[in-house]
Motif scaffolding. Structure first.
Motif, PDB file in Angstrom:
ATOM      1  N   ILE A  10       1.090  -1.322  -0.307  1.00  0.00           N
ATOM      2  CA  ILE A  10      -0.049   0.008  -0.026  1.00  0.00           C
ATOM      3  C   ILE A  10       0.920   1.314   0.296  1.00  0.00           C
ATOM      4  CG2 ILE A  10      -1.692   1.505   1.350  1.00  0.00           C
ATOM      5  CD1 ILE A  10      -2.497  -1.338   2.829  1.00  0.00           C
ATOM      6  N   ALA A  11       1.772   0.924   0.767  1.00  0.00           N
ATOM      7  CA  ALA A  11       2.776   2.323   0.807  1.00  0.00           C
ATOM      8  C   ALA A  11       3.557   2.580  -0.259  1.00  0.00           C
ATOM      9  CB  ALA A  11       3.559   2.117   2.134  1.00  0.00           C
ATOM     10  N   ALA A  12       3.596   1.294  -1.041  1.00  0.00           N
ATOM     11  CA  ALA A  12       4.948   1.779  -1.788  1.00  0.00           C
ATOM     12  C   ALA A  12       3.911   1.929  -3.465  1.00  0.00           C
ATOM     13  CB  ALA A  12       5.173   0.653  -2.292  1.00  0.00           C
ATOM     14  N   GLU A  13       2.262   1.868  -3.594  1.00  0.00           N
ATOM     15  CA  GLU A  13       2.042   2.322  -4.461  1.00  0.00           C
ATOM     16  C   GLU A  13       1.436   3.831  -4.275  1.00  0.00           C
ATOM     17  OE1 GLU A  13      -1.409   1.765  -7.584  1.00  0.00           O
ATOM     18  OE2 GLU A  13       0.669   0.524  -6.878  1.00  0.00           O
ATOM     19  N   ALA A  18       1.867   9.196  -5.525  1.00  0.00           N
ATOM     20  CA  ALA A  18       1.863  10.885  -5.111  1.00  0.00           C
ATOM     21  C   ALA A  18       3.253  11.344  -6.380  1.00  0.00           C
ATOM     22  CB  ALA A  18       2.164  10.994  -4.188  1.00  0.00           C
ATOM     23  N   ALA A  19       3.831  10.665  -7.028  1.00  0.00           N
ATOM     24  CA  ALA A  19       5.261  10.686  -7.255  1.00  0.00           C
ATOM     25  C   ALA A  19       4.848  11.383  -8.878  1.00  0.00           C
ATOM     26  CB  ALA A  19       6.715  10.005  -7.348  1.00  0.00           C
ATOM     27  N   VAL A  44      -9.058  11.854  -7.051  1.00  0.00           N
ATOM     28  CA  VAL A  44      -7.789  12.333  -5.974  1.00  0.00           C
ATOM     29  C   VAL A  44      -8.401  12.672  -4.828  1.00  0.00           C
ATOM     30  CG1 VAL A  44      -5.218  13.246  -5.625  1.00  0.00           C
ATOM     31  CG2 VAL A  44      -5.564  12.378  -7.879  1.00  0.00           C
ATOM     32  N   ALA A  45      -9.132  13.203  -4.997  1.00  0.00           N
ATOM     33  CA  ALA A  45      -9.789  13.803  -3.416  1.00  0.00           C
ATOM     34  C   ALA A  45     -10.205  13.120  -2.671  1.00  0.00           C
ATOM     35  CB  ALA A  45     -10.751  15.302  -4.388  1.00  0.00           C
ATOM     36  N   HIS A  46     -11.207  11.987  -3.448  1.00  0.00           N
ATOM     37  CA  HIS A  46     -11.869  10.703  -3.405  1.00  0.00           C
ATOM     38  C   HIS A  46     -11.053   9.695  -2.178  1.00  0.00           C
ATOM     39  CE1 HIS A  46     -13.833   7.652  -2.912  1.00  0.00           C
ATOM     40  NE2 HIS A  46     -13.262   6.455  -3.542  1.00  0.00           N
ATOM     41  N   LEU A  47      -9.643   9.629  -3.634  1.00  0.00           N
ATOM     42  CA  LEU A  47      -8.732   9.100  -2.513  1.00  0.00           C
ATOM     43  C   LEU A  47      -8.173   8.910  -1.259  1.00  0.00           C
ATOM     44  CD1 LEU A  47      -6.486   7.912  -5.482  1.00  0.00           C
ATOM     45  CD2 LEU A  47      -7.227   6.400  -4.349  1.00  0.00           C
ATOM     46  N   THR A  48      -8.002  10.635  -1.196  1.00  0.00           N
ATOM     47  CA  THR A  48      -7.319  11.365  -0.049  1.00  0.00           C
ATOM     48  C   THR A  48      -8.594  11.372   1.244  1.00  0.00           C
ATOM     49  OG1 THR A  48      -7.383  13.771  -1.205  1.00  0.00           O
ATOM     50  CG2 THR A  48      -5.169  11.804  -1.156  1.00  0.00           C
ATOM     51  N   MET A  49     -10.150  11.717   0.920  1.00  0.00           N
ATOM     52  CA  MET A  49     -10.888  11.809   1.821  1.00  0.00           C
ATOM     53  C   MET A  49     -10.519  10.854   3.493  1.00  0.00           C
ATOM     54  SD  MET A  49     -15.344  10.952   1.208  1.00  0.00           S
ATOM     55  CE  MET A  49     -15.218   9.273   1.448  1.00  0.00           C
ATOM     56  N   PRO A  50     -10.297   9.357   2.963  1.00  0.00           N
ATOM     57  CA  PRO A  50     -10.175   8.663   4.602  1.00  0.00           C
ATOM     58  C   PRO A  50      -9.308   9.593   5.223  1.00  0.00           C
ATOM     59  CG  PRO A  50      -9.963   7.067   2.597  1.00  0.00           C
ATOM     60  CD  PRO A  50     -10.357   8.422   2.189  1.00  0.00           C
ATOM     61  N   TYR A  51      -8.124   9.960   4.809  1.00  0.00           N
ATOM     62  CA  TYR A  51      -7.397  11.092   5.300  1.00  0.00           C
ATOM     63  C   TYR A  51      -7.423  12.077   6.302  1.00  0.00           C
ATOM     64  CZ  TYR A  51      -4.674   8.093   2.582  1.00  0.00           C
ATOM     65  OH  TYR A  51      -4.616   6.702   1.343  1.00  0.00           O
ATOM     66  N   ARG A  52      -8.748  12.657   4.984  1.00  0.00           N
ATOM     67  CA  ARG A  52      -8.855  14.213   5.589  1.00  0.00           C
ATOM     68  C   ARG A  52      -9.972  14.023   6.210  1.00  0.00           C
ATOM     69  NH1 ARG A  52     -10.931  16.160   1.402  1.00  0.00           N
ATOM     70  NH2 ARG A  52     -10.646  14.880  -0.295  1.00  0.00           N
ATOM     71  N   VAL A  90      -2.236  16.324  -3.710  1.00  0.00           N
ATOM     72  CA  VAL A  90      -0.819  15.762  -3.496  1.00  0.00           C
ATOM     73  C   VAL A  90       0.191  15.556  -2.300  1.00  0.00           C
ATOM     74  CG1 VAL A  90       1.080  14.988  -4.925  1.00  0.00           C
ATOM     75  CG2 VAL A  90      -0.556  15.895  -6.464  1.00  0.00           C
ATOM     76  N   ALA A  91      -0.001  16.954  -1.766  1.00  0.00           N
ATOM     77  CA  ALA A  91       0.391  16.420   0.104  1.00  0.00           C
ATOM     78  C   ALA A  91      -0.164  15.956   0.451  1.00  0.00           C
ATOM     79  CB  ALA A  91       0.552  17.835   0.085  1.00  0.00           C
ATOM     80  N   THR A  92      -1.498  15.504   0.648  1.00  0.00           N
ATOM     81  CA  THR A  92      -2.339  15.056   1.573  1.00  0.00           C
ATOM     82  C   THR A  92      -1.987  13.519   1.517  1.00  0.00           C
ATOM     83  OG1 THR A  92      -3.625  16.557   1.528  1.00  0.00           O
ATOM     84  CG2 THR A  92      -4.277  14.361   2.414  1.00  0.00           C
ATOM     85  N   LEU A  93      -1.715  13.326   0.029  1.00  0.00           N
ATOM     86  CA  LEU A  93      -1.410  11.592   0.018  1.00  0.00           C
ATOM     87  C   LEU A  93      -0.405  11.278  -0.131  1.00  0.00           C
ATOM     88  CD1 LEU A  93      -2.191   9.015  -2.054  1.00  0.00           C
ATOM     89  CD2 LEU A  93      -1.664   9.844  -3.889  1.00  0.00           C
TER      90      LEU A  93
END
Length: 200
Positions: A10-13, A18-19, A44-52, A90-93
């Motif tokens: 997961i971390a690698a993906e 992000a890069a 990307v907004a959807h991907l980062t929703m769980p963190y925000r 991207v910074a959130t990801l």
């Protein structure tokens, strides 16, 4: 695989996505993806929703959508894509490559699937030649079941999917061949560019 192994994938993906996102142009951020109606920035907004979103905020937003996840997800993706810049997304990801989020009932395999599938929505939609590593695809494809087909509204009756770059098949019937990641997108109900799959 152990839980630690899956979290490493997961971390690698997330790090690689992000890069990649850092290199996109403004036009690419506003280009369509394989997620119908969503540009790169909505995905990307959807991907980062769980963190925000905290759990109480998530439940509040779900209640606003009368308990319907998909309408809530679409509303928040559009809202956040308009409110946040590409750099902020991207910074959130980047800041959450090791975040322990798991989709309800999906475990870390579900989190990996979420990241891989939406990453492909972006890269295939943009015509970028990114290949998801086989180790990650094997985990995601290995977790597929009839309930996933039902969720995405996909009917594979009489069809056997055959990956030509991975030891993986699914279903039975008329063979449909292609790359493992293209077949994954097919299972998820995505419309692929013409010529990417072959029938026998």
């Amino acid at each position: 695989m152990t839980e630690a192994d899956i979290r490493r994938l997961i971390a690698a993906e997330r790090s690689e996505m992000a890069a990649l996102l850092r290199e996109l142009s403004a036009d690419q951020w506003d280009a369509p993806t394989l997620c119908e109606g969503w540009r790169v920035r909505e995905v990307v907004a959807h991907l980062t929703m769980p963190y925000r979103y905290s759990t109480p905020r998530f439940l509040f937003e779900l209640a606003k959508s009368r308990g319907r996840f998909n309408p809530m997800s679409d509303r928040l993706a559009r809202q956040d894509a308009a409110a946040l810049t590409a750099d902020e997304l991207v910074a959130t990801l980047e800041a959450n490559v090791n975040h322990p989020w798991k989709p309800p009932g999906g475990g870390y395999e579900g989190a990996l699937s979420h990241d891989v599938i939406h990453g492909l929505d972006i890269t295939v939609g943009l015509g970028l030649d990114r290949q998801v590593p086989a180790e990650r695809l094997s985990v995601v494809l290995g977790g597929l079941s009839p309930k996933h087909l039902k969720y995405f509204g996909v009917d594979l009756t009489g069809t056997e999917l055959r990956a030509d770059d991975l030891d993986w098949t699914y279903g039975s019937g008329r063979p449909v061949s292609g790359s493992a990641q293209d077949l994954l997108l097919t299972v998820c109900g995505r419309t692929l560019p013409a010529g990417r799959l072959r029938t026998s």
